[in-house]
Design a protein around this motif. Structure first.
Motif, mmCIF file in Angstrom:
data_model
loop_
_atom_site.group_PDB
_atom_site.id
_atom_site.type_symbol
_atom_site.label_atom_id
_atom_site.label_comp_id
_atom_site.label_asym_id
_atom_site.label_seq_id
_atom_site.Cartn_x
_atom_site.Cartn_y
_atom_site.Cartn_z
ATOM 1 N N GLY A 29 68.849 88.214 35.320
ATOM 2 C CA GLY A 29 67.579 88.912 35.484
ATOM 3 C C GLY A 29 66.453 87.951 35.787
ATOM 4 O O GLY A 29 65.631 88.184 36.688
ATOM 5 N N TYR A 59 59.789 94.360 39.707
ATOM 6 C CA TYR A 59 58.821 94.179 38.625
ATOM 7 C C TYR A 59 58.240 95.504 38.152
ATOM 8 O O TYR A 59 57.869 95.637 36.976
ATOM 9 N N ALA A 111 60.885 96.798 35.783
ATOM 10 C CA ALA A 111 60.983 95.921 34.606
ATOM 11 C C ALA A 111 59.802 96.144 33.661
ATOM 12 O O ALA A 111 59.975 96.268 32.442
ATOM 13 N N TYR A 150 59.663 97.813 29.585
ATOM 14 C CA TYR A 150 59.075 97.237 28.381
ATOM 15 C C TYR A 150 57.866 98.030 27.890
ATOM 16 O O TYR A 150 57.667 98.187 26.692
ATOM 17 N N SER A 174 65.820 101.570 31.416
ATOM 18 C CA SER A 174 66.630 100.373 31.613
ATOM 19 C C SER A 174 67.617 100.550 32.756
ATOM 20 O O SER A 174 67.944 99.598 33.464
ATOM 21 N N TYR A 199 66.056 99.605 35.978
ATOM 22 C CA TYR A 199 65.834 98.167 36.086
ATOM 23 C C TYR A 199 67.127 97.396 36.352
ATOM 24 O O TYR A 199 67.170 96.506 37.204
ATOM 25 N N THR A 200 68.186 97.760 35.641
ATOM 26 C CA THR A 200 69.409 96.965 35.699
ATOM 27 C C THR A 200 70.450 97.477 36.684
ATOM 28 O O THR A 200 71.365 96.736 37.058
#
Length: 295
Positions: free
Chosen positions: A94, A238, A241, A245, A261, A264-265
């Motif tokens: 990451g 970004y 990501a 958070y 998540s 993002y992943t």
């Protein structure tokens, strides 16, 4: 399974995530093979793109295969060592993605702001050094998180509330006060996140001012079009990501955190090759040439 406990949906989720994983691996691998086989694309920009595609393959491979196994076995448990290893590689690749996007922004900055000196600055030696430094910074970030987690947490196995092990979740399993470790971990995470974002922001700040000084609108469009694919990937990477958070800080729902998540992943690495292939004529030509050679 965190996305749904309905047994009837498990085969659908299994097929969906397996398909997304195969599309991601195939798409990024196709970019690597197309660029490697086309001598016209043996330039710094596409060298960095190949490394980004490789990092994306590794990034998604740290989470999705385990998630597919969990769906198939109807289990959410992961052993202690496996959790630390997964977290280590997740942070490594990451962070590597973020560092490579920063390096690519610097490459675009040199190409647009110093076009006459581009070949003198972006030498093969410098390109290799930038990739090596990206890997080194990512490795330090990953092992710092891993060291902190291994010192304060021990368990035989744990039922993960997300589809991968993340540092914040592991810290919640500690049996004593982890305030100092939280401070260190979030500080390291902020540095590894803020430095790439700052580098990208500064590069595009210079790029925009250089483009605005170009007299013709056609020249401005041509200059900025070379950054379109990269800028799209930066915003996607970004944006998701930061959303993960911020969402986890505001909402304590495991399902909401898992969905964020997932973007993002999983979704971001899957979309990257499509963004570059759709917005980049050189990549599309290289893919067609590669496809014609394999027929």
């Amino acid at each position: 399974m965190i996305f749904s406990d309905d047994p009837g949906l498990q085969p659908i989720l299994f097929g969906l995530f397996l398909s997304m994983y195969l599309v991601t691996v195939f798409g990024n691998l196709l970019i690597i093979l197309a660029v490697s086989s086309d001598s016209h694309l043996h330039t710094p920009m596409y060298f960095f793109l190949c490394n980004l595609s490789l990092a994306d393959i590794c990034f998604i491979s740290t989470t999705v295969p385990k998630m597919i196994v969990n769906i198939h076995t109807h289990s959410k448990e992961i052993i202690y060592v496996g959790c630390l290893v997964q977290m280590s590689f997740l942070i490594l690749f990451g962070c590597m993605d973020g560092m490579l996007l920063t390096v690519m922004a610097y490459d675009r900055f040199v190409a647009i702001c110093h076009p006459l000196r581009y070949s003198l600055i972006m030498t093969p030696r410098l390109c290799g050094l930038l990739v090596f430094l990206s890997l080194l910074v990512s490795l330090v970030d990953s092992q710092t998180h891993n060291l902190i987690a291994s010192q304060i947490i021990y368990f035989k196995d744990v039922a993960i509330s997300n589809f991968f092990c993340d540092p914040a979740q592991l810290l919640n399993l500690a049996c004593f006060n982890t305030f100092i470790n939280n401070i260190v971990m979030y500080f390291v995470g902020a540095i590894s996140g803020l430095l790439p974002i700052s580098g990208i922001f500064f590069s595009y700040y210079k790029i925009v001012f250089s483009i605005l000084r170009i007299p013709s609108s056609g020249g401005r469009y041509k200059a900025f079009s070379t950054c379109g694919s990269h800028l799209s990937v930066v915003c996607l990477f970004y944006g998701t990501a930061i959303g993960v958070y911020l969402g986890s800080a505001v909402s304590h729902s495991p399902r909401n955190t898992a969905v964020a998540s997932l973007m993002y992943t999983v979704v971001t690495p899957m979309l990257n090759p499509f963004i570059y292939s759709l917005q980049n004529k050189d990549i599309k030509r290289a893919v067609r040439r590669f496809h014609s050679r394999t027929l």
